[in-house]
Design a protein around this motif. Structure first.
Motif, PDB file in Angstrom:
ATOM      1  N   ASP A   8       0.837  -1.209   0.000  1.00  0.00           N
ATOM      2  CA  ASP A   8       0.000   0.000   0.000  1.00  0.00           C
ATOM      3  C   ASP A   8       0.870   1.256   0.000  1.00  0.00           C
ATOM      4  OD1 ASP A   8      -2.232  -1.581  -0.016  1.00  0.00           O
ATOM      5  OD2 ASP A   8      -2.687  -1.322   2.119  1.00  0.00           O
ATOM      6  N   ASP A   9       1.951   1.224   0.774  1.00  0.00           N
ATOM      7  CA  ASP A   9       2.869   2.363   0.809  1.00  0.00           C
ATOM      8  C   ASP A   9       3.557   2.520  -0.540  1.00  0.00           C
ATOM      9  OD1 ASP A   9       4.315   4.508   1.829  1.00  0.00           O
ATOM     10  OD2 ASP A   9       5.913   3.229   2.614  1.00  0.00           O
ATOM     11  N   ALA A  10       3.876   1.405  -1.181  1.00  0.00           N
ATOM     12  CA  ALA A  10       4.496   1.461  -2.505  1.00  0.00           C
ATOM     13  C   ALA A  10       3.558   2.147  -3.501  1.00  0.00           C
ATOM     14  CB  ALA A  10       4.846   0.053  -2.985  1.00  0.00           C
ATOM     15  N   GLU A  11       2.282   1.785  -3.459  1.00  0.00           N
ATOM     16  CA  GLU A  11       1.300   2.404  -4.354  1.00  0.00           C
ATOM     17  C   GLU A  11       1.159   3.896  -4.057  1.00  0.00           C
ATOM     18  OE1 GLU A  11      -3.474   2.091  -5.410  1.00  0.00           O
ATOM     19  OE2 GLU A  11      -2.453   0.428  -4.398  1.00  0.00           O
ATOM     20  N   ARG A  12       1.082   4.247  -2.775  1.00  0.00           N
ATOM     21  CA  ARG A  12       0.960   5.650  -2.401  1.00  0.00           C
ATOM     22  C   ARG A  12       2.159   6.455  -2.884  1.00  0.00           C
ATOM     23  NH1 ARG A  12       3.255   8.968   0.819  1.00  0.00           N
ATOM     24  NH2 ARG A  12       4.654   7.330   1.600  1.00  0.00           N
ATOM     25  N   THR A  13       3.359   5.891  -2.728  1.00  0.00           N
ATOM     26  CA  THR A  13       4.574   6.603  -3.118  1.00  0.00           C
ATOM     27  C   THR A  13       4.615   6.828  -4.620  1.00  0.00           C
ATOM     28  OG1 THR A  13       5.755   5.616  -1.245  1.00  0.00           O
ATOM     29  CG2 THR A  13       7.088   6.564  -3.008  1.00  0.00           C
ATOM     30  N   VAL A  14       4.259   5.826  -5.381  1.00  0.00           N
ATOM     31  CA  VAL A  14       4.252   5.973  -6.836  1.00  0.00           C
ATOM     32  C   VAL A  14       3.258   7.043  -7.262  1.00  0.00           C
ATOM     33  CG1 VAL A  14       3.653   4.830  -9.015  1.00  0.00           C
ATOM     34  CG2 VAL A  14       5.091   3.643  -7.334  1.00  0.00           C
ATOM     35  N   ASN A  15       2.078   7.011  -6.717  1.00  0.00           N
ATOM     36  CA  ASN A  15       1.057   7.989  -7.100  1.00  0.00           C
ATOM     37  C   ASN A  15       1.452   9.405  -6.687  1.00  0.00           C
ATOM     38  OD1 ASN A  15      -0.934   6.497  -8.503  1.00  0.00           O
ATOM     39  ND2 ASN A  15      -1.673   5.633  -6.565  1.00  0.00           N
ATOM     40  N   TYR A  16       2.037   9.536  -5.503  1.00  0.00           N
ATOM     41  CA  TYR A  16       2.445  10.864  -5.046  1.00  0.00           C
ATOM     42  C   TYR A  16       3.438  11.481  -6.024  1.00  0.00           C
ATOM     43  CZ  TYR A  16       4.579  14.598  -2.365  1.00  0.00           C
ATOM     44  OH  TYR A  16       5.052  15.824  -1.970  1.00  0.00           O
ATOM     45  N   TRP A  17       4.461  10.724  -6.403  1.00  0.00           N
ATOM     46  CA  TRP A  17       5.493  11.300  -7.262  1.00  0.00           C
ATOM     47  C   TRP A  17       5.037  11.428  -8.708  1.00  0.00           C
ATOM     48  CZ3 TRP A  17       8.971  14.258  -5.492  1.00  0.00           C
ATOM     49  CH2 TRP A  17       9.387  14.113  -4.166  1.00  0.00           C
ATOM     50  N   ALA A  18       4.089  10.610  -9.121  1.00  0.00           N
ATOM     51  CA  ALA A  18       3.496  10.822 -10.449  1.00  0.00           C
ATOM     52  C   ALA A  18       2.777  12.164 -10.482  1.00  0.00           C
ATOM     53  CB  ALA A  18       2.527   9.693 -10.785  1.00  0.00           C
ATOM     54  N   ASP A  19       2.072  12.485  -9.404  1.00  0.00           N
ATOM     55  CA  ASP A  19       1.390  13.775  -9.325  1.00  0.00           C
ATOM     56  C   ASP A  19       2.381  14.936  -9.299  1.00  0.00           C
ATOM     57  OD1 ASP A  19      -1.048  12.504  -9.270  1.00  0.00           O
ATOM     58  OD2 ASP A  19      -1.263  12.597  -7.084  1.00  0.00           O
ATOM     59  N   GLU A  20       3.577  14.697  -8.772  1.00  0.00           N
ATOM     60  CA  GLU A  20       4.594  15.743  -8.702  1.00  0.00           C
ATOM     61  C   GLU A  20       5.392  15.890  -9.999  1.00  0.00           C
ATOM     62  OE1 GLU A  20       5.109  17.958  -6.097  1.00  0.00           O
ATOM     63  OE2 GLU A  20       3.166  17.089  -5.594  1.00  0.00           O
ATOM     64  N   GLY A  21       5.255  14.936 -10.913  1.00  0.00           N
ATOM     65  CA  GLY A  21       5.865  15.119 -12.226  1.00  0.00           C
ATOM     66  C   GLY A  21       6.981  14.179 -12.616  1.00  0.00           C
ATOM     67  N   VAL A  22       7.258  13.137 -11.824  1.00  0.00           N
ATOM     68  CA  VAL A  22       8.266  12.189 -12.287  1.00  0.00           C
ATOM     69  C   VAL A  22       7.660  11.314 -13.374  1.00  0.00           C
ATOM     70  CG1 VAL A  22       9.316  12.186  -9.988  1.00  0.00           C
ATOM     71  CG2 VAL A  22       7.860  10.271 -10.682  1.00  0.00           C
ATOM     72  N   THR A  23       8.504  10.748 -14.210  1.00  0.00           N
ATOM     73  CA  THR A  23       8.010  10.014 -15.383  1.00  0.00           C
ATOM     74  C   THR A  23       8.485   8.571 -15.437  1.00  0.00           C
ATOM     75  OG1 THR A  23       9.798  11.191 -16.549  1.00  0.00           O
ATOM     76  CG2 THR A  23       7.551  11.974 -16.903  1.00  0.00           C
ATOM     77  N   SER A  24       9.211   8.128 -14.406  1.00  0.00           N
ATOM     78  CA  SER A  24       9.613   6.725 -14.324  1.00  0.00           C
ATOM     79  C   SER A  24       9.974   6.414 -12.881  1.00  0.00           C
ATOM     80  CB  SER A  24      10.789   6.429 -15.259  1.00  0.00           C
ATOM     81  OG  SER A  24      11.907   7.233 -14.958  1.00  0.00           O
ATOM     82  N   TYR A  25      10.180   5.131 -12.601  1.00  0.00           N
ATOM     83  CA  TYR A  25      10.432   4.696 -11.235  1.00  0.00           C
ATOM     84  C   TYR A  25      11.542   3.652 -11.201  1.00  0.00           C
ATOM     85  CZ  TYR A  25       6.112   7.089 -10.308  1.00  0.00           C
ATOM     86  OH  TYR A  25       5.158   8.062 -10.225  1.00  0.00           O
ATOM     87  N   LYS A  26      12.233   3.613 -10.042  1.00  0.00           N
ATOM     88  CA  LYS A  26      13.292   2.630  -9.874  1.00  0.00           C
ATOM     89  C   LYS A  26      13.134   1.905  -8.546  1.00  0.00           C
ATOM     90  CE  LYS A  26      18.265   1.892  -9.583  1.00  0.00           C
ATOM     91  NZ  LYS A  26      19.606   2.517  -9.582  1.00  0.00           N
ATOM     92  N   ALA A  27      13.009   0.583  -8.639  1.00  0.00           N
ATOM     93  CA  ALA A  27      12.998  -0.261  -7.452  1.00  0.00           C
ATOM     94  C   ALA A  27      14.433  -0.630  -7.102  1.00  0.00           C
ATOM     95  CB  ALA A  27      12.170  -1.514  -7.703  1.00  0.00           C
TER      96      ALA A  27
END
Length: 477
Positions: free
Chosen positions: A186-205
């Motif tokens: 759930d925290d992983a989902e929240r973190t991804v959505n938060y930074w998508a809203d802030e403007g990042v365009t990719s993610y790194k695990a």
């Protein structure tokens, strides 16, 4: 690649500059001082062209730029040079696309578990080294990266176009204060959505993420039309591939798939991964099946040979220009660590390093999409401006022809980022992002080091002026 304190600890200054550079009567260089060519119409004549497609170098070519776009490219005897063009005689020079590097950072190791943001010097140094488009692969200060990206897009500062990756997505076990520890899916989902809203365009695990967390990251990111890459350990490559990951970092240098007693959601104790990779047979059925699985799922693989080279004995030091950016104390500490690598019983031998490097070519030859990045981490020997050229040289050492190595570092990255309609190759209609090399690197790879000019969007920058200004006034910051 962020390394724990137990591997290498070195105190590197956050501001690396030449002592006494700020003279009372001096005036710091501005970005405009680095521009060598800004005419709207420019023609390179009699050049050797390596276009980024993997095709052999073409000789005696003319390339014409009009308002930042390539409008003509072909044999000099057939391309008409506009009468009012700024003509650059490129005989004895080679033109290539600007690099599209996909494992870059805006931070630099500051000793132990600290990493300093280099929002001023790194964009300029990346550009001076030929990189005109990049993806960050993990961030310590995402807002700084986003703001730098936006400033470059607005033309406020110079640097490559940036695809910004959000903060590292990792579970417990990494002793770096700047990295958030995920508390579950759930925290992983929240973190991804938060930074998508802030403007990042990719993610790194990262290394200690769990399978459930990684699956949620991938699914959530894909819902947001973003891609996910990873430097793995607790999760195997095959597990990540089955989840739908888009990219895997560091070639096969960090794959835990071949550890015989690998436990789910746990990173094997050191040196379990290294020992398994030292023993792995590239021709084995296990390796071939893993590569085939990755290719069938269209998973890209990023080569970062530059950083792994620094941990292998009898490999070169950082180039002189990179050393000159360091304060004397910082340089002494870097060289002391480099000397320890030479004198110690290495965790990675030359034979293992070369085997794993050649496995990247094996992956590309089998049909996989191989990308390139430089990863300026480790103990400080990978410095933007110098590392991108070194990555291409190391790809050649791994068995690629020079033109194929350039393709990995240009059009493959553009394809992965979805920017290949605009950048990544030299072709009519594309943006004029290109590098000028004195010499013929297709015949002598080391010529790639002689890169006097980098053009982005048709504007040519004097690379030596960027390096000199960075060294003499601000260093790395």
């Amino acid at each position: 690649m962020v390394l724990p304190r137990s591997l290498f600890t070195v105190a590197l200054a956050g501001l690396l500059s030449t002592a006494g550079a700020w003279a009372a009567d001096s005036k710091p260089a501005t970005d405009k001082d680095f521009i060598a060519y800004d005419q709207p119409l420019i023609a390179f004549t009699h050049a050797t062209v390596i276009d980024g497609t993997g095709a052999k170098a073409a000789r005696d070519q003319t390339l014409v730029i009009d308002k930042g776009r390539i409008v003509a490219l072909g044999k000099s005897s057939k391309v008409k040079v506009p009468a009012d063009a700024k003509v650059i005689d490129a005989k004895g020079k080679t033109l290539m696309p600007g690099f599209v590097m996909v494992h870059e950072h805006m931070f630099y190791p500051a000793g132990g578990v600290e990493y300093n943001e280099m929002s001023y010097s790194f964009p300029r140094l990346y550009l001076a080294g030929g990189t005109t488009t990049l993806r960050t692969a993990g961030s310590m200060m995402p807002y700084a990266d986003i703001n730098v990206r936006d400033a470059i897009a607005k033309g406020t500062v110079i640097g490559p176009d940036m695809d910004v990756t959000g903060p590292y997505l990792n579970g417990p076990g990494l002793p770096i204060p700047a990295v958030h520890v995920l508390g579950g899916p759930d925290d992983a989902e929240r973190t991804v959505n938060y930074w998508a809203d802030e403007g990042v365009t990719s993610y790194k695990a990262y290394m200690q993420i769990t399978r459930d967390e990684l699956k949620r990251v991938i699914d959530t990111a894909h819902e947001r039309k973003a891609k996910v890459t990873a430097h793995l350990c607790s999760v195997t490559y095959r597990e990540a591939v089955d989840m739908g990951i888009d990219n895997l970092e560091h070639g096969f240098f960090v794959s835990s798939d071949f550890v015989k007693d690998k436990q789910p959601d746990e990173c094997p104790r050191s040196p379990g991964v290294n020992d398994s990779l030292a023993a792995v047979d590239p021709k084995s059925a296990d390796v071939k099946l893993l590569m085939r699985d990755m290719i069938n799922h269209k998973v890209a693989l990023t080569s970062t040979l530059t950083v792994f080279e620094t941990f292998v004995p009898n490999r070169p030091k950082a180039p002189q220009g990179a050393l000159d950016l360091m304060l004397p104390e910082v340089r002494a500490q870097y060289e002391a660590t480099w000397n320890k690598v030479q004198d110690s019983k290495a965790r990675m031998t030359t034979e293992t390093y070369l085997k794993l490097a050649r496995m990247e070519k094996q992956y590309a030859d089998a049909g996989g999409l191989l990308l390139a990045g430089t990863d300026p981490t480790g103990y400080g020997g990978v410095v933007p401006g110098y590392s991108s050229k070194r990555e291409v040289e190391l790809l050649v050492e791994a068995g690629f022809g020079f033109e194929q190595a350039v393709k990995v570092a240009t059009s493959n990255g553009a394809k992965y980022l979805g920017r290949d309609a605009d950048v990544g190759t030299l072709a009519v209609g594309k943006r004029a992002d290109l590098v000028v090399i004195d010499g013929d690197p297709a015949k002598r790879t080391a010529d790639i080091e002689q890169m006097p000019y980098v053009f982005k969007n048709g504007v040519g920058y004097d690379t030596q002026k960027i390096f000199e200004a960075t060294r003499d006034t601000v260093g790395l910051r």
